[in-house]
Design a protein around this motif. Structure first.
Motif, PDB file in Angstrom:
ATOM      1  N   UNK A   1       0.802  -1.228   0.000  1.00 34.97           N
ATOM      2  CA  UNK A   1       0.000   0.000   0.000  1.00 34.97           C
ATOM      3  C   UNK A   1       0.830   1.271   0.000  1.00 34.97           C
ATOM      4  N   UNK A   2       2.147   1.176   0.159  1.00 35.13           N
ATOM      5  CA  UNK A   2       2.957   2.391   0.233  1.00 35.13           C
ATOM      6  C   UNK A   2       2.896   3.157  -1.089  1.00 35.13           C
ATOM      7  N   UNK A   3       2.872   4.496  -1.025  1.00 30.18           N
ATOM      8  CA  UNK A   3       2.968   5.284  -2.262  1.00 30.18           C
ATOM      9  C   UNK A   3       4.333   5.084  -2.919  1.00 30.18           C
ATOM     10  N   UNK A   4       4.390   5.368  -4.229  1.00 32.30           N
ATOM     11  CA  UNK A   4       5.599   5.072  -4.989  1.00 32.30           C
ATOM     12  C   UNK A   4       6.818   5.801  -4.446  1.00 32.30           C
ATOM     13  N   UNK A   5       6.657   7.035  -3.983  1.00 31.92           N
ATOM     14  CA  UNK A   5       7.833   7.776  -3.495  1.00 31.92           C
ATOM     15  C   UNK A   5       8.434   7.107  -2.259  1.00 31.92           C
ATOM     16  N   UNK A   6       7.604   6.483  -1.425  1.00 35.00           N
ATOM     17  CA  UNK A   6       8.112   5.773  -0.252  1.00 35.00           C
ATOM     18  C   UNK A   6       8.789   4.472  -0.689  1.00 35.00           C
ATOM     19  N   UNK A   7       8.173   3.765  -1.623  1.00 31.28           N
ATOM     20  CA  UNK A   7       8.784   2.539  -2.139  1.00 31.28           C
ATOM     21  C   UNK A   7      10.153   2.847  -2.744  1.00 31.28           C
ATOM     22  N   UNK A   8      10.220   3.937  -3.496  1.00 30.22           N
ATOM     23  CA  UNK A   8      11.478   4.313  -4.140  1.00 30.22           C
ATOM     24  C   UNK A   8      12.543   4.633  -3.106  1.00 30.22           C
ATOM     25  N   UNK A   9      12.142   5.301  -2.014  1.00 31.04           N
ATOM     26  CA  UNK A   9      13.095   5.601  -0.941  1.00 31.04           C
ATOM     27  C   UNK A   9      13.623   4.318  -0.317  1.00 31.04           C
ATOM     28  N   UNK A  10      12.746   3.385   0.001  1.00 32.57           N
ATOM     29  CA  UNK A  10      13.152   2.134   0.646  1.00 32.57           C
ATOM     30  C   UNK A  10      14.090   1.347  -0.246  1.00 32.57           C
ATOM     31  N   UNK A  11      13.785   1.305  -1.540  1.00 35.76           N
ATOM     32  CA  UNK A  11      14.575   0.518  -2.480  1.00 35.76           C
ATOM     33  C   UNK A  11      15.870   1.211  -2.898  1.00 35.76           C
ATOM     34  N   UNK A  12      15.989   2.501  -2.618  1.00 35.91           N
ATOM     35  CA  UNK A  12      17.127   3.278  -3.090  1.00 35.91           C
ATOM     36  C   UNK A  12      18.391   3.034  -2.284  1.00 35.91           C
ATOM     37  N   UNK A  13      19.472   3.667  -2.742  1.00 33.94           N
ATOM     38  CA  UNK A  13      20.776   3.486  -2.111  1.00 33.94           C
ATOM     39  C   UNK A  13      20.864   4.104  -0.723  1.00 33.94           C
ATOM     40  N   UNK A  14      19.878   4.903  -0.330  1.00 32.13           N
ATOM     41  CA  UNK A  14      19.855   5.475   1.018  1.00 32.13           C
ATOM     42  C   UNK A  14      18.674   4.952   1.825  1.00 32.13           C
ATOM     43  N   UNK A  15      18.163   3.795   1.432  1.00 28.94           N
ATOM     44  CA  UNK A  15      16.993   3.241   2.098  1.00 28.94           C
ATOM     45  C   UNK A  15      17.318   2.070   3.004  1.00 28.94           C
ATOM     46  N   UNK A  16      16.764   0.900   2.662  1.00 29.77           N
ATOM     47  CA  UNK A  16      16.930  -0.304   3.476  1.00 29.77           C
ATOM     48  C   UNK A  16      17.210  -1.490   2.569  1.00 29.77           C
ATOM     49  N   UNK A  17      17.917  -2.490   3.097  1.00 26.92           N
ATOM     50  CA  UNK A  17      18.201  -3.671   2.282  1.00 26.92           C
ATOM     51  C   UNK A  17      17.116  -4.725   2.464  1.00 26.92           C
ATOM     52  N   UNK A  18      16.894  -5.475   1.395  1.00 26.17           N
ATOM     53  CA  UNK A  18      15.860  -6.503   1.369  1.00 26.17           C
ATOM     54  C   UNK A  18      16.366  -7.805   1.981  1.00 26.17           C
ATOM     55  N   UNK A  19      15.445  -8.758   2.107  1.00 26.62           N
ATOM     56  CA  UNK A  19      15.841 -10.095   2.563  1.00 26.62           C
ATOM     57  C   UNK A  19      16.913 -10.691   1.648  1.00 26.62           C
ATOM     58  N   UNK A  20      16.686 -10.556   0.352  1.00 25.20           N
ATOM     59  CA  UNK A  20      17.629 -11.112  -0.615  1.00 25.20           C
ATOM     60  C   UNK A  20      18.989 -10.432  -0.515  1.00 25.20           C
ATOM     61  N   UNK A  21      18.982  -9.109  -0.346  1.00 22.63           N
ATOM     62  CA  UNK A  21      20.241  -8.371  -0.193  1.00 22.63           C
ATOM     63  C   UNK A  21      20.986  -8.837   1.056  1.00 22.63           C
ATOM     64  N   UNK A  22      20.240  -9.041   2.137  1.00 27.77           N
ATOM     65  CA  UNK A  22      20.866  -9.485   3.388  1.00 27.77           C
ATOM     66  C   UNK A  22      21.528 -10.842   3.211  1.00 27.77           C
ATOM     67  N   UNK A  23      20.812 -11.760   2.573  1.00 21.04           N
ATOM     68  CA  UNK A  23      21.380 -13.081   2.345  1.00 21.04           C
ATOM     69  C   UNK A  23      22.618 -13.029   1.472  1.00 21.04           C
ATOM     70  N   UNK A  24      22.559 -12.226   0.411  1.00 17.99           N
ATOM     71  CA  UNK A  24      23.705 -12.111  -0.480  1.00 17.99           C
ATOM     72  C   UNK A  24      24.899 -11.501   0.243  1.00 17.99           C
TER      73      UNK A  24
END
Length: 262
Positions: free
Chosen positions: A176-199
């Protein structure tokens, strides 16, 4: 060295670390009252905390900082830009409780040596820490948009990791997050995903790594089972067996992990 992830998530973050001579808090992101309750759950006295180390100024890391520090006269350590960014958000702190711990430096707290390192996140100057005691090494890193080679150099071959696994990418994109929030989370100054953590972990781990705590999970875009499965799959790809070679641990926004030794 023993530690507990007292709380982890967007509603508040704090980690407790102790040795024979020192007791540290890393961040104080819940109310002063809740911080005391969390410490009580793991049998620790807030009056015995020797120092609070601050990673950055976001409210989920400093919400109870001022109240806790004033009540218990606890020294606070942060870098200069974080001190400036916290001004007006934590109330008045006595000068004899304010200390500077700059990024990419080391300080010794009794029998704990602490290294700080910068991360990419949308804060003034966010930093996290590696803790050394009796040849054991504990790495704490959350709130990072990506894992750089320089970070690898700091945290590689730690005995235990407290590592962000913030979101499942598909849940985030469908959520449900708006696109600007999704973009922030996914960006280089956001947060890492489960897959990123595992890698990232596949490049971090050493022969002595035995414990991994998955931290800062999004309440809207992740689940504990999903984070654990995603990371476990990455570890299995390099021949590691969870439960045999090392253990994966959940963290929680409301309940502390049991105090464990590194």
């Amino acid at each position: 060295m023993r530690f507990s992830v007292l709380a982890s998530g967007s509603t508040g973050n704090a980690v407790y670390i102790e040795t024979e001579q020192q007791r540290l808090l890393i961040d104080c992101g819940l109310s002063g009252k809740k911080m005391q309750q969390l410490l009580d759950k793991v049998g620790k006295d807030p009056r015995e905390i020797d120092a609070i180390l601050v990673t950055h100024e976001h409210s989920d890391h400093i919400k109870g900082l001022g109240v806790f520090a004033r009540k218990f006269q606890t020294p606070i350590y942060a870098n200069a830009k974080t001190w400036q960014a916290m001004d007006g958000h934590i109330g008045d702190i006595a000068l004899d409780q304010k200390f500077t711990f700059e990024t990419d430096t080391s300080q010794t707290f009794a029998d704990i040596d602490v290294e700080s390192f910068g991360v990419s996140h949308d804060a003034a100057e966010p930093m996290f820490f590696v803790f050394h005691h009796n040849r054991k090494k504990l790495a704490l890193l959350t709130d990072l948009g990506y894992v750089s080679d320089r970070i690898h150099g700091y945290v590689r071959e730690s005995d235990a990791f407290i590592l962000e696994a913030n979101h499942d990418i598909q849940m985030l994109m469908m959520g449900r997050y708006p696109w600007n929030v999704k973009r922030r989370i996914l960006g280089d100054s956001g947060h890492i995903s489960n897959e990123d953590a595992g890698a990232a972990l596949t490049g971090f781990l050493g022969n002595t790594t035995k414990h991994i705590y998955l931290a800062h999970l999004s309440q809207d875009n992740n689940m504990k089972d999903l984070a654990r499965l995603s990371v476990q799959q990455k570890l299995e790809e390099i021949g590691l067996c969870v439960g045999r070679d090392l253990d994966l641990h959940d963290t929680d926004p409301k309940n502390p992990t049991p105090v464990a030794a590194v």
